[in-house]
Design a protein around this motif. Structure first.
Motif, PDB file in Angstrom:
ATOM      1  N   ILE A 141      -6.790   1.351  -3.577  1.00 26.55           N
ATOM      2  CA  ILE A 141      -5.885   1.954  -4.935  1.00 26.55           C
ATOM      3  C   ILE A 141      -5.684   0.882  -5.721  1.00 26.55           C
ATOM      4  CG2 ILE A 141      -3.954   3.030  -5.268  1.00 26.55           C
ATOM      5  CD1 ILE A 141      -3.889   4.212  -2.086  1.00 26.55           C
ATOM      6  N   GLY A 142      -6.452   0.947  -7.026  1.00 29.17           N
ATOM      7  CA  GLY A 142      -6.365  -0.203  -7.847  1.00 29.17           C
ATOM      8  C   GLY A 142      -5.105  -0.061  -9.169  1.00 29.17           C
ATOM      9  N   SER A 168      -4.611  -2.917   3.159  1.00 33.14           N
ATOM     10  CA  SER A 168      -3.321  -2.804   2.762  1.00 33.14           C
ATOM     11  C   SER A 168      -3.171  -2.459   1.300  1.00 33.14           C
ATOM     12  CB  SER A 168      -2.731  -4.343   3.075  1.00 33.14           C
ATOM     13  OG  SER A 168      -3.523  -5.293   2.503  1.00 33.14           O
ATOM     14  N   ILE A 169      -1.847  -2.156   0.875  1.00 32.46           N
ATOM     15  CA  ILE A 169      -1.792  -1.963  -0.681  1.00 32.46           C
ATOM     16  C   ILE A 169      -1.206  -3.132  -1.088  1.00 32.46           C
ATOM     17  CG2 ILE A 169      -0.325  -0.391  -2.243  1.00 32.46           C
ATOM     18  CD1 ILE A 169      -0.475   1.914  -0.119  1.00 32.46           C
ATOM     19  N   SER A 170      -1.593  -3.425  -2.177  1.00 33.11           N
ATOM     20  CA  SER A 170      -1.294  -4.815  -2.772  1.00 33.11           C
ATOM     21  C   SER A 170       0.084  -4.742  -3.347  1.00 33.11           C
ATOM     22  CB  SER A 170      -2.249  -4.874  -4.302  1.00 33.11           C
ATOM     23  OG  SER A 170      -1.541  -5.890  -4.851  1.00 33.11           O
ATOM     24  N   LEU A 194       3.709   1.375  -9.460  1.00 31.51           N
ATOM     25  CA  LEU A 194       3.445   2.722 -10.161  1.00 31.51           C
ATOM     26  C   LEU A 194       4.213   2.907 -11.460  1.00 31.51           C
ATOM     27  CD1 LEU A 194       2.883   4.369  -6.502  1.00 31.51           C
ATOM     28  CD2 LEU A 194       1.235   3.721  -8.125  1.00 31.51           C
ATOM     29  N   PRO A 195       3.685   4.124 -11.863  1.00 33.28           N
ATOM     30  CA  PRO A 195       4.537   4.271 -13.184  1.00 33.28           C
ATOM     31  C   PRO A 195       6.128   4.760 -12.925  1.00 33.28           C
ATOM     32  CG  PRO A 195       2.563   5.379 -13.300  1.00 33.28           C
ATOM     33  CD  PRO A 195       2.586   4.771 -11.849  1.00 33.28           C
ATOM     34  N   SER A 196       7.050   4.480 -13.548  1.00 35.47           N
ATOM     35  CA  SER A 196       8.369   4.513 -13.330  1.00 35.47           C
ATOM     36  C   SER A 196       8.879   5.769 -13.359  1.00 35.47           C
ATOM     37  CB  SER A 196       9.296   3.813 -14.392  1.00 35.47           C
ATOM     38  OG  SER A 196       9.065   4.274 -15.562  1.00 35.47           O
ATOM     39  N   PHE A 208       4.294  -2.555   5.554  1.00 37.78           N
ATOM     40  CA  PHE A 208       4.605  -1.467   4.880  1.00 37.78           C
ATOM     41  C   PHE A 208       4.924  -1.804   3.325  1.00 37.78           C
ATOM     42  CE2 PHE A 208       7.654   1.760   2.997  1.00 37.78           C
ATOM     43  CZ  PHE A 208       7.099   2.933   3.720  1.00 37.78           C
ATOM     44  N   PRO A 209       4.519  -0.779   2.343  1.00 38.93           N
ATOM     45  CA  PRO A 209       4.393  -1.148   1.100  1.00 38.93           C
ATOM     46  C   PRO A 209       5.657  -0.978   0.357  1.00 38.93           C
ATOM     47  CG  PRO A 209       3.173   0.588   1.283  1.00 38.93           C
ATOM     48  CD  PRO A 209       3.395   0.220   2.587  1.00 38.93           C
ATOM     49  N   THR A 210       6.512  -1.899   0.378  1.00 38.94           N
ATOM     50  CA  THR A 210       8.080  -1.681   0.006  1.00 38.94           C
ATOM     51  C   THR A 210       8.254  -1.008  -1.499  1.00 38.94           C
ATOM     52  OG1 THR A 210       8.433  -4.042  -0.328  1.00 38.94           O
ATOM     53  CG2 THR A 210       8.988  -3.141   1.946  1.00 38.94           C
ATOM     54  N   SER A 211       7.225  -1.545  -2.336  1.00 43.38           N
ATOM     55  CA  SER A 211       7.299  -1.344  -3.632  1.00 43.38           C
ATOM     56  C   SER A 211       7.074  -0.095  -3.971  1.00 43.38           C
ATOM     57  CB  SER A 211       6.186  -2.374  -4.539  1.00 43.38           C
ATOM     58  OG  SER A 211       4.892  -1.705  -3.970  1.00 43.38           O
ATOM     59  N   LEU A 212       6.538   0.796  -3.225  1.00 43.56           N
ATOM     60  CA  LEU A 212       6.395   2.157  -3.533  1.00 43.56           C
ATOM     61  C   LEU A 212       7.619   3.004  -3.294  1.00 43.56           C
ATOM     62  CD1 LEU A 212       3.136   3.045  -1.461  1.00 43.56           C
ATOM     63  CD2 LEU A 212       3.382   2.355  -3.802  1.00 43.56           C
ATOM     64  N   VAL A 213       8.633   2.558  -2.578  1.00 47.58           N
ATOM     65  CA  VAL A 213       9.867   3.221  -2.228  1.00 47.58           C
ATOM     66  C   VAL A 213      10.782   2.822  -3.528  1.00 47.58           C
ATOM     67  CG1 VAL A 213      11.697   3.510  -0.637  1.00 47.58           C
ATOM     68  CG2 VAL A 213       9.291   3.068   0.221  1.00 47.58           C
ATOM     69  N   ASN A 214      10.657   1.646  -4.165  1.00 42.51           N
ATOM     70  CA  ASN A 214      11.449   1.327  -5.169  1.00 42.51           C
ATOM     71  C   ASN A 214      11.436   1.982  -6.321  1.00 42.51           C
ATOM     72  OD1 ASN A 214      12.742  -0.489  -3.302  1.00 42.51           O
ATOM     73  ND2 ASN A 214      11.471  -2.113  -3.741  1.00 42.51           N
ATOM     74  N   VAL A 215      10.492   2.982  -6.518  1.00 42.34           N
ATOM     75  CA  VAL A 215      10.367   3.790  -7.686  1.00 42.34           C
ATOM     76  C   VAL A 215      11.517   4.695  -7.800  1.00 42.34           C
ATOM     77  CG1 VAL A 215       9.222   5.437  -8.870  1.00 42.34           C
ATOM     78  CG2 VAL A 215       7.909   3.532  -7.674  1.00 42.34           C
ATOM     79  N   SER A 216      12.673   4.547  -8.850  1.00 48.23           N
ATOM     80  CA  SER A 216      13.796   5.137  -8.518  1.00 48.23           C
ATOM     81  C   SER A 216      13.912   6.507  -8.717  1.00 48.23           C
ATOM     82  CB  SER A 216      14.996   4.460  -9.726  1.00 48.23           C
ATOM     83  OG  SER A 216      14.293   4.778 -10.942  1.00 48.23           O
ATOM     84  N   SER A 217      12.474   7.109  -9.696  1.00 49.40           N
ATOM     85  CA  SER A 217      12.435   8.490  -9.655  1.00 49.40           C
ATOM     86  C   SER A 217      11.922   9.336  -8.868  1.00 49.40           C
ATOM     87  CB  SER A 217      11.722   8.749 -11.157  1.00 49.40           C
ATOM     88  OG  SER A 217      10.366   8.278 -11.058  1.00 49.40           O
ATOM     89  N   ILE A 218      11.337   8.776  -7.680  1.00 53.11           N
ATOM     90  CA  ILE A 218      10.442   9.671  -6.827  1.00 53.11           C
ATOM     91  C   ILE A 218      11.389  10.299  -6.068  1.00 53.11           C
ATOM     92  CG2 ILE A 218      10.683   7.767  -4.884  1.00 53.11           C
ATOM     93  CD1 ILE A 218       7.569   8.086  -4.851  1.00 53.11           C
TER      94      ILE A 218
END
Length: 1012
Positions: free
Chosen positions: A99-100, A122-124, A129-131, A147-157
């Protein structure tokens, strides 16, 4: 090299197009031109994202960099107002790759869904991802690593689904620090561990939380924050390792609809307020350690559809109030200690489809009102003390499965209705006190697959129309009072796998039409009054594994064609009127005395009775072929005056030749063993020398420790591997290297680290990484978990889980006199577990993973003596698997190496592992090593056991430390081992067949067998 080139081209393309866009648009244009630039960014981002993918079905062929806008591309949706990409949905397209970061260009993206593909690795952590992203679905892929913690930190998700992957390790406690928008979270079906983050309490808008199927542990009081989530509708924490009491306060989540906590280690009583959640539709507490009575508040769950409390230790009378929950469709109280009778109020459950109360202490009769549950399809009341008769109204329903076995039911079997004839596929009424006849209507059950009426008092003629059972797989009528002959059409359906008619009063011959049972693998007709010969047509049953015909009146000679049944593992033809020679092939030469005794005249050296041959006369036998009579011998020498020398018989020549070949083989194996030990010593010395010199050179820091599945302390994360081994203690040494026990820094847990010998090991890091990661995906309860590795060209380490009870070899041969020996039950469990592990390696991977080196030192035991196979697949790390490697690596295990591996032209396949498994079984049963050297002789275990079997003394080889064991398990296991060690690879069964046979030996009922 191709991968590196492609990666360079992708980056070059990305940079080139970006520069062109910058030059062309210049950032100084009108609003319309800005929109065009942004559209070009969408094209650019998706093209770069596509360049990192493998698209086997060309699903993304419409994505072209020549297009000005991606809005016409398949699987892409744009916002009609802005014309920007708002949704990318690529579910189920078979995509792989990574997933680039091209997705970062899609700054108006709202939905990204990549589920049901083949993404791995693994996910880099650099992926941003877009905000404005609101929905992210990466479920059902093969993603792994932390676990890719950066994916959870998208505040709008709002929607986040990462389920059914292989993410591992713990979740940071502050993971959900900015989750105010999250409505849906699913991390189910991963390998996450440790406590559940307390920051979940900040997800105040959360509607659904699914963390099932992981390894989360700790006391559930973690969840004090969860019970404050007032908007929560679905909470699924099932199949983890949570323990302690279920916290009080469940009712605080007033709007909860589904609560699933099954498959954990919760103890104590159910919360008294669990029934105060009025909207609950599903409640699952099964497979825990719960005790005590049911809280009365459960009766107020009027919306409840599914209630499962199976496999706990709950007590008290079966609740009479159950009839108040009229919305119930699924009710499972099995595997508890409920007492009392089933109340008549159960008839109020008009929506009930599934009812299981098996394995309790219920008494009384089956209520007639149960027939009012018109939608019922499954009823299981097995293993209680229920009395009375089977209600006739029950058989008027459209039932699919009925299991009333192991009770105290009396009376006749009710006739079924036309509705039952069209639906029923499983009927088990065994081990009751039923009487009367088998209903004539039963032959109308065309959908029936499993029929068990054994261990009753049914007195009836054998049903003549058994051929109407077109789908029947199991037919078990054992131990009744059935009479008459076996109908010839019994196998017209050709689907029957198990036929058991033992312990009746059946007469007449075994029908010639038995050959139509082409799927049959268990045929048991013992303890009847069957007569006539054994039909030759039995030899057409190529799948047959067990044949039991003892205690009948069968006569004539045994068909020699039965020797062609290569899969046959157990035969008993004792106590009949059979005569003549045993078949020369298959299992018959190794039958023991108990399997053939009590006949009229079977010819066998292990029987003392007469030998009756049905042969034409006159017949002149050479007495020297059997060594009988000196007087005839003198006559023979006198008549042969023209010959001054006595010639040896053919059998004597064969015996002498065989003995000579065995002696040569033993000498060769011994020499190879000595050579292998010397070479291994040299390799280890050279390896240690290289490692020490390399350490002094200071280049170890160039290596990297890659961890797949463990939270580790800073000690294990340091770049110098000697920091990993400083605290290590050596626990073993094998053909691939030395094994150390190392503290992991996690709650006192240990890991095992194998320092590989460098000779012949893959020297390219990418190849090494690829092979080790593929082995890391082999996950099974009977396989050692591969956690990670360290690699440099001079030093390779493999990190695995640690098995606290050591190896099977040490248990069998190096135990202290004070330590208790392994019981038969434990040994059988080990054999079955190793079989399941090997079957998983052979049948769950393409190409199959072959172990090459099965032996007790590679079978490790956990704290409950469950077996775990180690060193599997390590031969894939060798640069080549030639004869030199085989002789120097694997001949260190004399007796375990399949004979074909000594040939010049290797044809290595799974059957090599089957051979080693057979030897391992022999070692488990006998407690002896596969080859034992005496002062003037050598004992080869497989030959020793085979001789004892031929002499009828098989039990003499059982380990004397086993004080109690069932002969009906030990003997088939020994015979299975000898089949596995056949000198011809094609004659050995597959590991899947081995597991199936072991399960039949233990419990011969296929629908209760466990998967491997």
């Amino acid at each position: 090299m191709m991968i590196r080139t492609m990666g360079f081209l992708h980056v070059a393309l990305y940079v080139l197009v970006s520069l062109m866009a910058t030059v062309y648009f210049g950032g100084r244009m009108a609003n319309g031109d800005d929109v065009s630039a942004q559209l070009n960014d969408d094209v650019l981002g998706l093209i770069v994202f596509k360049s990192d993918l493998s698209d086997p079905s060309s699903s993304l062929v419409s994505w072209s960099e020549d297009d000005a806008s991606p809005c016409s591309w398949r699987y892409v949706q744009c916002d009609p107002l802005t014309g920007r990409v708002a949704q990318v949905s690529l579910d189920g397209l078979g995509l792989s790759g990574k997933i680039g970061r091209g997705l970062e260009k899609l700054d108006r993206l709202k939905v990204l869904s990549l589920s049901r593909n083949n993404f791995t690795g693994s996910i880099s952590p650099q992926l941003s991802l877009p905000s404005g992203l609101q929905r992210l679905n990466l479920s059902r892929n093969g993603l792994s690593g932390p676990f890719p913690t950066s994916l959870v930190n998208v505040s709008s998700i709002r929607f986040l689904d990462l389920s059914e992957n292989s993410f591992s390790g713990p979740l940071p406690d502050g993971l959900f620090g900015s989750c105010s928008s999250l409505h849906f979270i699913s991390f189910a079906g991963n390998r996450l561990e440790g406590p559940i983050p307390s920051s979940l309490a900040k997800c105040t808008f959360l509607n659904s939380l699914n963390l099932s199927g992981n390894k989360f542990s700790g006391d559930p009081n973690f969840a004090s924050g969860i019970w404050t989530l007032q908007r929560l509708r679905v909470l699924d924490l099932s199949n983890n390792m949570l323990s302690g009491p279920i916290p009080v306060g469940v009712s605080a989540v007033h709007n909860l609809k589904e609560l699933r906590l099954g498959g954990n280690r919760f103890a104590g009583q159910l919360p008294a307020d669990v029934g105060l959640c009025p909207h609950l539709t599903a409640l699952d507490f099964r497979y825990n350690l719960l005790t005590g009575a049911l809280p009365a508040s459960l009766q107020y769950l009027y919306s409840l559809v599914s209630l499962s409390l199976a496999n706990n230790m709950l007590t008290g009378d079966f609740p009479n109030w159950i009839g108040k929950i009229t919305s119930l469709q699924y009710l499972d109280f099995s595997g508890n200690k409920f007492t009392g009778s089933i109340p008549t109020s159960v008839g109020n459950l008009q929506s009930l489809r599934y009812l299981s109360l098996s394995g309790n202490e219920l008494s009384g009769s089956i209520p007639l009102s149960l027939a009012y549950c018109s939608k019922l399809t499954v009823i299981r009341l097995r293993d209680n003390s229920i009395t009375g008769s089977v209600p006739g109204g029950l058989f008027d329903l459209g039932l699919q499965e009925v299991d009333l076995s192991k009770n105290k039911l009396v009376g006749p079997i009710p006739p079924g209705s036309s509705k039952l004839f069209q639906s029923l596929h499983t009927l088990d009424l065994s081990r009751n006190n039923l009487s009367g006849v088998i209903p004539a209507e039963m032959d109308l059950l065309s959908t029936l697959r499993y029929l068990n009426l054994s261990w009753n008092g049914l007195s009836s003629r054998m049903p003549p129309e058994l051929g109407y059972f077109q789908n029947l797989t199991v037919l078990d009528f054992r131990n009744n009072d059935l009479y008459g002959s076996i109908p010839g059409d019994i196998c017209d359906s050709r689907s029957l796998a198990i036929l058991q008619l033992d312990g009746n009063a059946l007469t007449g011959p075994i029908p010639e039409e038995i050959e139509n049972c082409s799927s049959l693998y268990l045929l048991s007709l013992s303890h009847n009054n069957l007569s006539g010969p054994i039909p030759k047509s039995v030899s057409m049953l190529s799948n047959l594994k067990i044949l039991k015909l003892e205690f009948n009146e069968l006569s004539g000679e045994i068909p020699q064609e039965l020797g062609k049944l290569e899969d046959l593992l157990a035969v008993n033809i004792s106590h009949n009127r059979l005569t003549g020679r045993l078949p020369a092939g298959g299992i018959f030469p190794s039958l023991d005395q108990s399997a053939i005794q009590g006949n009229l005249g079977i010819c066998s050296p292990i029987l003392k009775g007469p030998c009756v041959m049905n042969v034409p006369k006159p017949l002149v036998l050479d007495p020297y072929a059997y060594g009988n009579g000196q007087q005839d011998g003198h006559k023979h020498r006198n008549e042969g005056s023209g010959h001054s020398h006595m010639f040896l018989s053919v059998s004597a020549i064969v015996a002498i030749s065989a003995a000579f070949l065995i002696a040569c083989g033993v000498i060769v194996v011994s020499l190879l063993n000595v050579s292998a030990r010397r070479r291994l010593a040299f390799i280890d010395t050279a390896s240690e020398s290289k490692c020490s010199s390399f350490s002094r050179s200071g280049n170890l820091a160039t290596g990297k420790l890659i961890l797949f599945d463990l939270k580790v302390s800073p000690d294990i994360s340091l770049s110098n591997p000697h920091s990993l081994l400083n605290k290590a203690s050596k626990i073993g040494e094998g053909v691939f290297g030395t094994v150390f026990k190392v503290p992991s820094g996690v709650q006192g847990k240990m890991v095992a680290v194998k320092r590989l010998v460098t000779s012949n090991i893959v020297q390219n890091q990418e190849d090494f990484d690829r092979e080790v990661r593929s082995l890391g995906k082999a996950r099974h309860p009977n396989l050692i978990v591969l956690i990670g590795y360290w690699w440099t060209p001079q030093l390779q380490l493999i990190v695995t889980e640690y098995a606290p009870n050591g190896s099977l070899h040490s248990k069998l041969h190096e135990g202290l006199p004070s330590s208790s020996p392994l019981s038969w039950a434990t040994r059988f469990k080990i054999a079955l577990g190793v079989g399941k592990g090997l079957a998983h390696l052979h049948h769950a991977f393409v190409p199959p993973i072959i172990h090459y080196n099965i032996k007790p030192s590679n079978i490790l035991l956990d704290e409950n003596d469950n077996p775990k196979i180690s060193d599997f697949g390590l031969a894939r790390l060798l640069t080549k698997l030639d004869r030199h490697v085989m002789s120097n690596r694997f001949q260190s295990a004399p007796g375990y190496v399949a004979p074909e591996l000594a040939c010049q032209s290797l044809r290595v396949n799974e059957k090599c592992d089957v051979y080693g498994f057979g030897i391992l079984i022999l070692e488990l049963v006998t407690g002896r090593r596969p080859v034992e050297y005496g002062e003037d002789n050598v004992v080869i275990l497989s030959d020793h056991v085979r001789v004892l079997l031929e002499q009828g003394n098989a039990l003499d080889c059982v380990d004397p430390s086993i004080t109690e064991y069932p002969e009906d398990e030990v003997l088939p296991v020994l015979k299975l081992a000898l089949v596995c060690t056949s000198q011809v690879p094609s004659s050995r069964p597959s590991m899947a067949e081995v597991v199936q046979i072991l399960q039949v030996i233990k419990t011969p009922v296929p629908h209760r067998m466990e998967p491997y």
